[in-house]
Enzyme design. Sequence first.
Site, PDB file in Angstrom:
ATOM      1  N   GLY A   1       1.902  -1.158  -1.890  1.00  0.00           N
ATOM      2  CA  GLY A   1       1.207  -1.252  -3.088  1.00  0.00           C
ATOM      3  C   GLY A   1       0.269  -2.120  -3.229  1.00  0.00           C
ATOM      4  N   MET A   2      -0.656  -1.973  -2.179  1.00  0.00           N
ATOM      5  CA  MET A   2      -1.850  -3.229  -2.399  1.00  0.00           C
ATOM      6  C   MET A   2      -3.429  -2.329  -1.969  1.00  0.00           C
ATOM      7  SD  MET A   2      -0.436  -6.205  -0.249  1.00  0.00           S
ATOM      8  CE  MET A   2       0.401  -5.122   1.059  1.00  0.00           C
TER       9      MET A   2
ATOM     10  N   ASN B   1      -5.530   0.912   1.415  1.00  0.00           N
ATOM     11  CA  ASN B   1      -4.493   0.759   0.548  1.00  0.00           C
ATOM     12  C   ASN B   1      -3.119   0.913   1.219  1.00  0.00           C
ATOM     13  OD1 ASN B   1      -6.412   0.744  -1.498  1.00  0.00           O
ATOM     14  ND2 ASN B   1      -5.610   2.470  -2.556  1.00  0.00           N
ATOM     15  N   GLU B   2      -2.311  -0.021   1.122  1.00  0.00           N
ATOM     16  CA  GLU B   2      -0.845  -0.143   1.500  1.00  0.00           C
ATOM     17  C   GLU B   2      -0.103   0.710   0.346  1.00  0.00           C
ATOM     18  OE1 GLU B   2      -0.104  -0.766   4.439  1.00  0.00           O
ATOM     19  OE2 GLU B   2      -1.438  -2.282   5.035  1.00  0.00           O
ATOM     20  N   LEU B   3       0.345   1.831   0.677  1.00  0.00           N
ATOM     21  CA  LEU B   3       0.730   2.644  -0.434  1.00  0.00           C
ATOM     22  C   LEU B   3       2.277   2.280  -0.708  1.00  0.00           C
ATOM     23  CD1 LEU B   3      -0.527   5.848   1.603  1.00  0.00           C
ATOM     24  CD2 LEU B   3      -1.566   4.558  -0.323  1.00  0.00           C
TER      25      LEU B   3
END
Length: 583
Positions: free
Chosen positions: A311-312, A378-380
């Site tokens: 989330g990033m 994006n880290e999902l």
Amino acid sequence: MKKTILHIALLTSCLCGVGVRQVKAQQTAAQVFRAAGTPQNPKVTVNWTRYYDYDGLTEICAKLAKAYPDLVKLETIGDSYEGRRIWALTISDFTTGDPERKPAMYIDGNIHSNEIQGSEFALYTAWYLVENFQDNKFIQELLQQKTFYILPIINPDARHNFMHQPNTAQASRSGMIPLDDDGDGLVDEDVPDDLNKDGHITFMRRKSSNGRYVVDPQNPLRLIPAKPDQPGEYELLGYEGLDNDSDGLMNEDPPGYYDPSRDWGWNWQPNYIQPGAYKYPFSVPENRSVKDFVLRHPNIAGAQNYHHNGGMALNAQGAEDQNTFTREDNQVYDLLTRNAQQVIPGYTYSVVYKDLNSAFGGELDWFHGARGIFTFSNELMSPFLQLDRKVASGEEREAEQQELNKMLLLTDAFVEWKPFDHPTLGKIEIGGFKKNFPRAHPGFLLEEDAHRNMAFTVYQAYQLPQLVIQEVNTRKLSNGLTEVTATVANNRILPTHSSQDLKHRIERPDYISLRDSTVVSGMVLESAGANRGKEQKLNPARLEIPNVPGMGSVKVRWIVSATKPNLLVEVDSRKGGVVSQRF
């Protein structure tokens, strides 16, 4: 009572008959009540709650290109190490101009073998744009003005291997170039193996008086560290596997242990400094194909790389010693990230070297550093989308994953522990999470997170430069001369050149031209309200503009030897597009 039973039997028979007929029939548009934000009757039907292998994604790409020839172009940009084609989709309204002369947004996914959801996220964006084009005015205007380049799978060999070969969720992030990672002269001889042939590679454990773990009383599937005054019951032995080369180690020599995201030609460092780096920048063939594609498309102004979990929204600062960011560029990133934090709950704006660890030779660093492109990675799958807002780590994070599996997946992601006779370890137990969790989204989260990330990339594309010729004024001078003054504005957040672009002169200047052969002088005015400027003596009809700032404007002036000049003004910017207007 008998009549009731008979009625139930007859009703069941009728419903079964109806059910058979419905399976064979297609639902009509009249039978569907449209949910907001979804296409009413898509030409290409895709279930976005599941994952597709390389052939499956290739088929979806081909169907989109066939169904929407005025919106989609499918091409191959090169071959992978094992010979699979790397696909690129160009998404734009081709009827409104050359897509290569519009500002472009680049999106890719699946650079790492076990970070598969990026492919679905990227392809969902292409699907959503074209399937909603007919009924959505915003998307119509967006594709008239902008172009999307979407590369769903940039590591196709690794995706195929991850899905079709025995693997774990923590499988090597690399591609399939064979390497001898333990220096014994052999390749791929000590890899995790499905010992009990249940279709999954999970963990091994065994009971031991020297063990450090006990069964969690709250969850019998989970082991937790024993307390200092508590005897241990189990020891963990790692993933299922064998010591095939008798060196006393298991699972230490997987296929190709290199990191494709440490192979890019900006701030690259060799393997002894940056673990995972391969031979030299762009030594991985798939990355070379992507690099060549980007170099052939200088209209790319924004980019998005999809990774897997956390989330990033990461910006392009991989290592602390980089000098690629200025206050102006950071302001652009900050404005874009506000949107991400709104539309993707739980996502945080992060800097790689500050919030994770230093990473040299990263893809997003090359996009920004070498090409001047505003880029996110994006880290999902934010933890917020799973159980709560808490971002945990280590044992606490593993406990949350167990709770998600229990409460939302109804234990489907876990293989229960079962006894097994290991040839060298003796009596053990095998069990644990399957390879489709926790790095990969569960199906119910896959489409939601894909849609939210799609919305963020669409917002980025919307904020790519949008150039307009605001006004052109004339003033009669003596001796048959006329002064022509034009104002060109950029109505979006992104400038036509990032500060990194300007610093290294990566891309040519923007051109503002007056299509009149009688131009005798041209200058760029110092500011919108100034009456003085810098004269350009060479080729004054085509003025070179270093940059049109985001939400800003530039003013230019020509002197023409005519009382009625040809007032056709053209603006030509690599990343800002081409626009012309006659006054």
